[in-house]
Design a protein around this motif. Structure first.
Motif, PDB file in Angstrom:
ATOM      1  N   GLU A   1      -0.630  11.406   7.603  1.00 60.72           N
ATOM      2  CA  GLU A   1      -0.457  11.016   6.075  1.00 60.72           C
ATOM      3  C   GLU A   1      -1.376  11.281   5.157  1.00 60.72           C
ATOM      4  O   GLU A   1      -1.241  12.014   3.994  1.00 60.72           O
TER       5      GLU A   1
ATOM      6  N   ALA B   1      -3.072  -0.139   0.781  1.00 55.41           N
ATOM      7  CA  ALA B   1      -1.453  -0.349   1.027  1.00 55.41           C
ATOM      8  C   ALA B   1      -1.333  -0.861   2.098  1.00 55.41           C
ATOM      9  O   ALA B   1      -0.322  -1.549   2.257  1.00 55.41           O
TER      10      ALA B   1
ATOM     11  N   ARG C   1       1.001  -4.227   3.358  1.00 52.43           N
ATOM     12  CA  ARG C   1       2.142  -4.482   4.130  1.00 52.43           C
ATOM     13  C   ARG C   1       1.737  -5.332   5.204  1.00 52.43           C
ATOM     14  O   ARG C   1       2.762  -6.188   5.967  1.00 52.43           O
TER      15      ARG C   1
ATOM     16  N   PHE D   1       2.000   0.739   9.936  1.00 54.41           N
ATOM     17  CA  PHE D   1       1.200   0.376   8.499  1.00 54.41           C
ATOM     18  C   PHE D   1       0.744  -0.755   8.116  1.00 54.41           C
ATOM     19  O   PHE D   1       1.125  -1.380   7.204  1.00 54.41           O
TER      20      PHE D   1
ATOM     21  N   SER E   1      10.963   0.701   2.377  1.00 51.88           N
ATOM     22  CA  SER E   1      10.694   1.465   1.241  1.00 51.88           C
ATOM     23  C   SER E   1       9.090   1.453   1.211  1.00 51.88           C
ATOM     24  O   SER E   1       8.326   0.866   1.894  1.00 51.88           O
ATOM     25  N   PHE E   2       8.525   2.512   0.478  1.00 53.10           N
ATOM     26  CA  PHE E   2       6.915   2.552   0.371  1.00 53.10           C
ATOM     27  C   PHE E   2       6.675   1.292  -0.425  1.00 53.10           C
ATOM     28  O   PHE E   2       7.587   0.924  -1.359  1.00 53.10           O
ATOM     29  N   THR E   3       5.667   0.541  -0.211  1.00 50.87           N
ATOM     30  CA  THR E   3       5.615  -0.651  -0.849  1.00 50.87           C
ATOM     31  C   THR E   3       5.177  -0.152  -2.493  1.00 50.87           C
ATOM     32  O   THR E   3       5.136  -1.050  -3.282  1.00 50.87           O
TER      33      THR E   3
ATOM     34  N   MET F   1       6.595   5.617  -5.282  1.00 52.36           N
ATOM     35  CA  MET F   1       6.578   6.779  -4.179  1.00 52.36           C
ATOM     36  C   MET F   1       7.973   6.842  -3.672  1.00 52.36           C
ATOM     37  O   MET F   1       8.331   8.009  -2.784  1.00 52.36           O
TER      38      MET F   1
ATOM     39  N   ALA G   1       6.825   9.187   5.401  1.00 52.93           N
ATOM     40  CA  ALA G   1       6.267   7.942   6.145  1.00 52.93           C
ATOM     41  C   ALA G   1       7.054   6.814   5.690  1.00 52.93           C
ATOM     42  O   ALA G   1       8.116   7.271   4.915  1.00 52.93           O
ATOM     43  N   ALA G   2       6.668   5.590   6.030  1.00 51.23           N
ATOM     44  CA  ALA G   2       7.260   4.451   5.791  1.00 51.23           C
ATOM     45  C   ALA G   2       8.754   4.378   6.134  1.00 51.23           C
ATOM     46  O   ALA G   2       9.383   3.644   5.632  1.00 51.23           O
TER      47      ALA G   2
HETATM   48  N1  HPA Z   1       4.113   2.488   4.178  1.00 49.69           N
HETATM   49  C1  HPA Z   1       3.595   3.904   4.967  1.00 49.69           C
HETATM   50  N2  HPA Z   1       3.053   4.782   4.068  1.00 49.69           N
HETATM   51  C2  HPA Z   1       2.725   4.382   2.782  1.00 49.69           C
HETATM   52  C3  HPA Z   1       2.958   3.236   2.178  1.00 49.69           C
HETATM   53  C4  HPA Z   1       4.072   2.338   3.067  1.00 49.69           C
HETATM   54  O1  HPA Z   1       4.491   1.176   2.639  1.00 49.69           O
HETATM   55  N3  HPA Z   1       2.732   2.883   0.978  1.00 49.69           N
HETATM   56  C5  HPA Z   1       2.110   4.036   0.772  1.00 49.69           C
HETATM   57  N4  HPA Z   1       1.955   4.832   1.798  1.00 49.69           N
END
Ligand code: HPA
Ligand code: MTE
Ligand code: MOS
Length: 751
Positions: free
Chosen positions: A226, A300, A304, A338, A432-434, A438, A502-503
């Motif tokens: 990533e 990040a 999580r 993550f 979701s990406f936190t 994104m 990702a995520a």
């Molecule tokens: N998950 C995976 N990759 C990420 C995230 C996440 O929540 N946020 C930024 N990169």
């Protein structure tokens, strides 16, 4: 539908980075890296190395035209070390030669003089010395300090989980080719082509438009590509820029293991308080994340860990603080889950601890406190589509938990040298990406004049089957044969400003963008068909490549319609854009709706421990998983199996070891063991939960990439239970992985 890559994978015809035919004049790179974990460069002598056969150049930070900086979240990481050295394996120089072997041979001749400083390798030690990546973050709900007085039982303890090597089959690599006018094309094994493009532009002091990044597929990423695919691509591009020749670069396994970051080890303290009737009243925890020498994605990932620190339980009073601790290890990075798995391990350790002290099965505590519809999580989001209680009931009945418990007891009474244990592991994982911005994606869909279709998205295929799912979306919208559709490579010139794949959001985000583009094209095609029949577009549909009017087949086919639309000069290309609605998050108060939805599931794990040898076998893992309405059960079940086994590896046998000087001791496959065919569960049974899915998931098919990894945590606690059946005095402190050595110690230690 089968994975569209399955045939070329098993016949060895799929193209990975190292399979790309090289151009004449291609040069090869090898990285010279820091032999120490902490110190300063005094002098570097390249004289002997430069004299070696085939050597073309040795590149250092001095050759960089732009910024010598690769930090994504914080600018705290040099591409090539200038003076200070922060971890063993930190890149210092890039040797470029005519062949790979010549580059490696020359690398050995580089002479470095340095001053060495004391290395910090432990997260708690770093925190004590205020060596932090950023200020700590705290999630709060209710008032823990007041709540302790309402608790009948309070337990305190410590939980540690170790890192994990990604061990993607394909190691990191890149191939950079100079084009006319100082433009560069980069093939990279990356989950984030845009990160490669952005960082390379910054380092080379050119525009992002001067760089085209292209990715066909990865031989696995698991989060390890990533962020950490970028430096290698940037180095190759730097070589191409300076030498005006193609430069290729594939890390060998040992370099890859030494130079790249891994899953973050966590060391945590917890305190849990229960009421007399076993409701969790309060939970407090402090987590120390071992970030390594630079931020990378650690901030990040820390987030999580906090989001998932209460896993699948409703707890009215919580306070969890997390420190991202700066140490002299390679910067640790994303790894499937993550930070979520590390967070969940702590609360599961606390529950197992409490249950042991109260002399009840852990599952009673887990079940009593399970999240249900409408419950509010510490970060303010409420549980929606919360089917965990139903999943629990289904598993208990389907697999007869009562009889498993009884049989375990009987077995343990009748056997002195073997003991059995079992555990339940519920999972609630946010999708979701936190980082809200994104959560966006684009898809570029062409319908060619012969009726065939090309789709480009920002999604990276890394074995998880995202291309197959995206293809299925187009098949569903157009109702055409899959043979007509090609998934193009992921390319920054066709689809720009992409988020990493990702995520677990790859199929949701890119699938939705594809759906939007396909629907727009479909509307145009319906208008064209309607016009030729003199009817309303609303009454037109397409089924199996035949055009229907009011549900009746016409004599117009898909290819005829496309031919007609093209002659009418209808636009047969569309760019779809999707951004996840609803989600938002305010870090200043640590509240919001960070996730489009949650994925739920439950695993029942049974193990047998050999109490003479300390070895163990995983007898079975039985899972009920919330797929929503799975688009592709074959792929999704494969994701559950793979993630489960990867989680088991993290919890049981994969042991990363650094010495006090920050040297990676487990840098080969003879010293770092991952699960093989003999160590995986003897039986894995996966069933789908009754689930409505959600409109935020692509065609209601929920994200599946990461959540099942956390089922593997159950194995740790099943082994712990079996060890205690043999030795009730076995230590309570959770410390993963539960290697055979640790099991043996647990069986025979006094506390
Ligand atoms: N998950 C995976 N990759 C990420 C995230 C996440 O929540 N946020 C930024 N990169
Ligand atoms: N499956 C395979 N075969 N290979 C991988 O590298 N990566 C995992 C998961 N499954 C991975 C995988 C990780 S870490 C993530 S985030 C998701 O796939 C990413 O893909 P998706 O968003 O399309 O599910
Ligand atoms: Mo996955 S760790 O979000 O690449």
């Amino acid at each position: 539908m089968k994975n569209i890559d399955s045939k070329s994978h098993v016949t060895g015809k799929s193209i990975y980075l190292d399979d790309i035919p090289t151009l004449q004049g291609t040069l090869y790179a090898a990285v010279y890296s820091s032999p120490i974990a902490h110190g300063e460069i005094q002098s570097l002598d390249f004289a002997q190395a430069l004299d070696m056969p085939g050597v073309v150049s040795i590149i250092t930070h001095k050759d960089i035209a732009g910024e010598n900086q690769i930090g994504g979240i914080f600018p705290d990481e040099e591409l090539l070390a200038e003076k200070e050295l922060h971890f063993q394996g930190q890149p210092i120089a890039v040797v470029i030669a005519d062949t790979e072997q010549q580059a490696f041979d020359a690398r050995k001749k580089i002479e470095l003089e340095y001053i060495e400083h004391k290395a910090i390798v432990d997260a708690r030690e770093a925190q004590a010395q205020n060596s932090l990546i950023m200020p700590p973050r705290t999630f709060r709900k209710g008032d823990v300090n007041k709540a302790w007085q309402d608790c009948e039982y309070i337990f305190e303890g410590r939980a540690q989980s170790n890192g994990q090597e990604h061990l993607y089959l394909e190691t990191q690599g890149a191939y950079a080719i100079p084009l006319e006018n100082d433009n560069i094309k980069i093939y990279s094994s990356t989950q984030s082509p845009t990160a490669v493009q952005r960082t390379t532009a910054k380092v080379l002091n050119i525009g992002m438009h001067n760089i085209e990044v292209d990715v066909q597929r990865l031989g696995g990423g698991f989060g390890g590509k990533e962020d950490q695919a970028t430096p290698w691509a940037t180095m190759a591009a730097l070589g191409a820029q300076l030498l005006k020749k193609p430069v290729k670069f594939v890390l060998n396994r040992i370099d890859d293991m030494r130079m790249t970051g891994k899953r973050h080890p966590y060391d945590s303290d917890y305190k849990i308080g229960l009421s007399k009737d076993l409701k969790i009243i309060a939970f407090e925890s402090t987590m120390y994340q071992n970030a390594g020498a630079a931020a990378d994605l650690s901030p990040a990932i820390l987030g999580r860990s906090l989001f998932h620190s209460t896993n699948s339980y409703y707890i009215p009073n919580t306070q969890v603080t997390a420190y991202s601790c700066k140490t002299n290890l390679p910067p640790n990075t994303a790894f499937r889950g993550f930070g979520g798995p590390q967070g969940m391990f702590v609360i599961e350790s606390a529950l197992a601890h409490a249950a042991k002290e109260l002399n009840i099965p852990t599952y009673k505590l887990q079940h009593k406190n399970l999240l249900k519809e409408g419950d509010e999580l510490p970060y303010g989001q409420k549980i929606e589509g919360g089917i965990l209680p139903q999943i629990w009931r289904k598993l208990v009945h389907k697999h007869d938990l009562q009889s498993i418990e009884n049989q375990t007891d009987i077995f343990n009474k009748n056997n002195s040298n073997f003991k059995k244990g079992f555990s339940l592991m519920p999972v609630t994982f946010g999708i979701s990406f936190t980082k809200t911005p994104m959560n966006q994606a684009r898809a570029l869909v062409h319908i060619y004049s012969d009726g065939s279709i090309g789709i480009s998205t920002g999604a990276i295929e890394m074995g998880q089957g995202v291309n197959t799912k995206i293809l299925q979306v187009a098949v569903q919208v157009f109702s055409v044969s899959a043979d007509r559709i090609k998934l193009e490579s992921t390319n920054t010139t066709r689809v720009a400003n992409t988020s990493p794949t990702a995520a677990s959001t790859g199929a949701d985000l890119n699938g939705k963008a594809t759906e939007i583009a396909c629907n727009a094209l479909l509307a145009r095609l319906k208008t064209s068909a309607a016009k030729s029949f003199g009817v309303s577009p609303d009454d037109i549909s397409i089924k199996n490549e035949v055009i229907y009017h009011l549900g009746k087949a016409t004599d117009m086919t898909w290819t005829q319609l496309i031919d007609q639309a093209f002659l009418e000069r209808v636009n047969l290309t569309e760019n779809g854009h999707y951004s996840t609605p609803v989600i938002h998050y305010d870090m200043s108060i640590e509240k919001g709706i960070p996730f489009a939805y949650h994925v739920y599931g439950l695993a029942l794990t049974e193990v047998t421990v050999d109490c003479i040898r300390g070895t163990y076998e995983i007898d079975s893992v039985k899972i009920i998983h919330d797929f929503g309405k799975s688009l592709n059960p074959t792929i999704d079940f494969g994701q559950v199996e793979g993630a489960l086994v990867q989680g088991i590896g993290w919890m049981t046998m994969e042991e990363i070891r650094y010495n006090d000087q920050g040297r990676l001791l487990s840098s080969t496959l003879s010293t770092y063991k991952i699960p093989d065919i003999y160590s995986v569960p003897k039986e894995i049974i996966i069933n789908a939960a009754q689930s409505e899915g959600t409109d935020f998931a692509i065609l209601k098919s929920k994200a599946v990439g990461e959540p099942p990894l956390m089922y593997g945590i159950g194995t740790y606690f099943a082994i712990a239970q079996a060890v205690r059946a043999f030795n009730p005095k076995a230590k309570l402190e959770a410390n993963a992985p539960f290697t055979v050595e640790k099991v043996l110690m647990g069986l025979y230690a006094d506390n």
